[in-house]
Design an enzyme around this catalytic site. Structure first.
Site, mmCIF file in Angstrom:
data_model
loop_
_atom_site.group_PDB
_atom_site.id
_atom_site.type_symbol
_atom_site.label_atom_id
_atom_site.label_comp_id
_atom_site.label_asym_id
_atom_site.label_seq_id
_atom_site.Cartn_x
_atom_site.Cartn_y
_atom_site.Cartn_z
ATOM 1 N N ASP A 67 0.820 -1.202 0.000
ATOM 2 C CA ASP A 67 0.000 0.000 0.000
ATOM 3 C C ASP A 67 0.862 1.264 0.000
ATOM 4 O O ASP A 67 2.084 1.202 0.158
ATOM 5 C CB ASP A 67 -0.971 0.006 1.193
ATOM 6 C CG ASP A 67 -0.348 -0.594 2.466
ATOM 7 O OD1 ASP A 67 0.886 -0.550 2.586
ATOM 8 O OD2 ASP A 67 -1.101 -1.093 3.315
ATOM 9 N N ASN A 136 -7.947 -3.144 13.972
ATOM 10 C CA ASN A 136 -9.332 -3.341 13.520
ATOM 11 C C ASN A 136 -9.454 -4.506 12.546
ATOM 12 O O ASN A 136 -10.490 -4.674 11.905
ATOM 13 C CB ASN A 136 -9.884 -2.054 12.891
ATOM 14 C CG ASN A 136 -9.144 -1.656 11.619
ATOM 15 O OD1 ASN A 136 -8.243 -2.368 11.161
ATOM 16 N ND2 ASN A 136 -9.517 -0.523 11.039
ATOM 17 N N HIS A 138 -7.622 -5.003 9.780
ATOM 18 C CA HIS A 138 -7.273 -4.775 8.369
ATOM 19 C C HIS A 138 -5.964 -5.468 8.004
ATOM 20 O O HIS A 138 -5.100 -5.693 8.855
ATOM 21 C CB HIS A 138 -7.247 -3.274 8.025
ATOM 22 C CG HIS A 138 -6.093 -2.490 8.568
ATOM 23 N ND1 HIS A 138 -6.203 -1.171 8.956
ATOM 24 C CD2 HIS A 138 -4.788 -2.799 8.785
ATOM 25 C CE1 HIS A 138 -5.032 -0.735 9.368
ATOM 26 N NE2 HIS A 138 -4.150 -1.706 9.278
ATOM 27 N N GLU A 143 -9.788 -1.864 4.979
ATOM 28 C CA GLU A 143 -10.462 -1.585 6.243
ATOM 29 C C GLU A 143 -11.738 -2.428 6.366
ATOM 30 O O GLU A 143 -12.223 -2.975 5.366
ATOM 31 C CB GLU A 143 -10.812 -0.091 6.314
ATOM 32 C CG GLU A 143 -9.599 0.851 6.230
ATOM 33 C CD GLU A 143 -8.785 0.922 7.532
ATOM 34 O OE1 GLU A 143 -8.676 -0.085 8.250
ATOM 35 O OE2 GLU A 143 -8.241 2.013 7.813
HETATM 36 C C1 F6R Z 1 1.186 -1.694 6.157
HETATM 37 C C2 F6R Z 1 -0.095 -2.371 6.204
HETATM 38 C C3 F6R Z 1 -0.912 -2.425 7.438
HETATM 39 C C4 F6R Z 1 -0.125 -2.711 8.694
HETATM 40 C C5 F6R Z 1 -1.026 -2.664 9.915
HETATM 41 C C6 F6R Z 1 -0.261 -2.907 11.194
HETATM 42 O O1 F6R Z 1 1.754 -1.822 4.863
HETATM 43 O O2 F6R Z 1 -0.479 -2.865 5.215
HETATM 44 O O3 F6R Z 1 -1.898 -3.408 7.288
HETATM 45 O O4 F6R Z 1 0.492 -3.968 8.586
HETATM 46 O O5 F6R Z 1 -1.643 -1.432 9.979
HETATM 47 O O6 F6R Z 1 0.598 -1.831 11.412
HETATM 48 P P1 F6R Z 1 1.738 -1.905 12.511
HETATM 49 O O7 F6R Z 1 2.625 -3.028 12.079
HETATM 50 O O8 F6R Z 1 2.450 -0.599 12.433
HETATM 51 O O9 F6R Z 1 1.064 -2.176 13.793
#
Ligand code: F6R
Length: 259
Positions: A67, A136, A138, A143
């Site tokens: 992303d 959440n 994702h 989301e």
């Molecule tokens: C990042 C991504 C997100 C993160 C998720 C967890 O490229 O795709 O899904 O993996 O938000 O974020 P952290 O690891 O910072 O807790």
């Protein structure tokens, strides 16, 4: 799904790095699916050590980031293009020409998303996808309420995700509101998936993803349909799982994974 419960995040990083390194050793031109955020940083550090010591050679491997934020310049230190370059491409000795990030500055967003999908297809597809999980549920920035068969597209970040990611920015107002993200269908096309999660803030999401119903309200639950997904969690992130004895038993019987 294979659930590997490890004592701490360092152990989780070693397990995930071992799985990834094995794929690259078997296929030096492997295509890696790359997550950003804090969860995979330990894994990338392990892989960087392997690259530095010459244990694993990533120079012929390719990468596709999950992303990218919309509306911040690529050179912004928190753009995912910058993060992937800093944390992955350089440290693993990958060829920058083979590492791709969705173009969050594109003027024609749908065309940029289609081009990203086409580039993944043209590469032969992702051999191993590294994932974190949002509190959440994702994965990528899919989301809750995301289509389980979605492809790369623009998404609006939830207030929860923006608040969670504010730690990377000067203030909440600086966190972008939109992103481009591989869809759940895109992620599911990867041949192998390894999701890493650490800490109690992820416990509910991990339990919903692994043991809950498959639902767009917990996008990571779609991984229950994946034939080869491994979930590596530390004790805190595993706290809400109910079948922990079973997972530990399974894990204990896989000496290949012993830390
Ligand atoms: C990042 C991504 C997100 C993160 C998720 C967890 O490229 O795709 O899904 O993996 O938000 O974020 P952290 O690891 O910072 O807790």
């Amino acid at each position: 799904m294979e659930i590997v419960i490890v004592p701490d995040s360092a152990a989780g990083a070693r397990v995930a790095a071992r799985l990834i390194a094995r794929v690259v050793t078997a296929k030096p031109t492997a295509v890696l699916g790359l997550a950003t955020g804090s969860s995979p940083l330990g894994t990338y550090a392990e892989l960087a050590e392997q690259a530095t010591s010459g244990t694993t050679d990533f120079s012929a491997a390719s990468g596709f980031a999950l992303d990218e934020y919309v509306g911040i310049p690529a050179e912004h230190p928190q753009s995912y293009a910058a993060v992937i370059d800093r944390e992955v491409t350089r440290r693993l000795g990958m060829d920058p020409a083979r590492v791709h990030v969705p173009d969050g500055r594109a003027t024609e967003i749908p065309a940029a998303c289609d081009a990203y999908e086409a580039a993944i297809r043209a590469s032969g597809g992702v051999d191993i996808q590294i994932l974190g999980i949002g509190a959440n549920g994702h994965i990528g920035f899919n989301e809750p309420s995301s289509s389980l068969s979605s492809r790369t597209r623009i998404k609006t970040l939830t207030p929860r995700t923006r608040a969670d990611n504010a730690r990377f920015f000067d203030s909440l107002d600086d966190v972008p509101t939109h992103c481009l993200t591989q869809g759940l269908g895109t992620i599911m096309d990867a041949r192998r998936i390894v999701l890493v999660a650490q800490g109690s803030a992820k416990a509910a999401a991990v339990a919903a993803a692994v043991e809950g119903p498959v639902s767009a309200m917990c996008p990571a639950s779609v991984l229950q349909f994946h034939p080869h997904a491994t979930v590596v969690v530390d004790e805190a992130a595993a706290a809400d799982l109910t079948l922990t004895d079973y997972y530990r038993h399974t894990y204990d019987n896989k000496p290949d994974w012993q830390i």
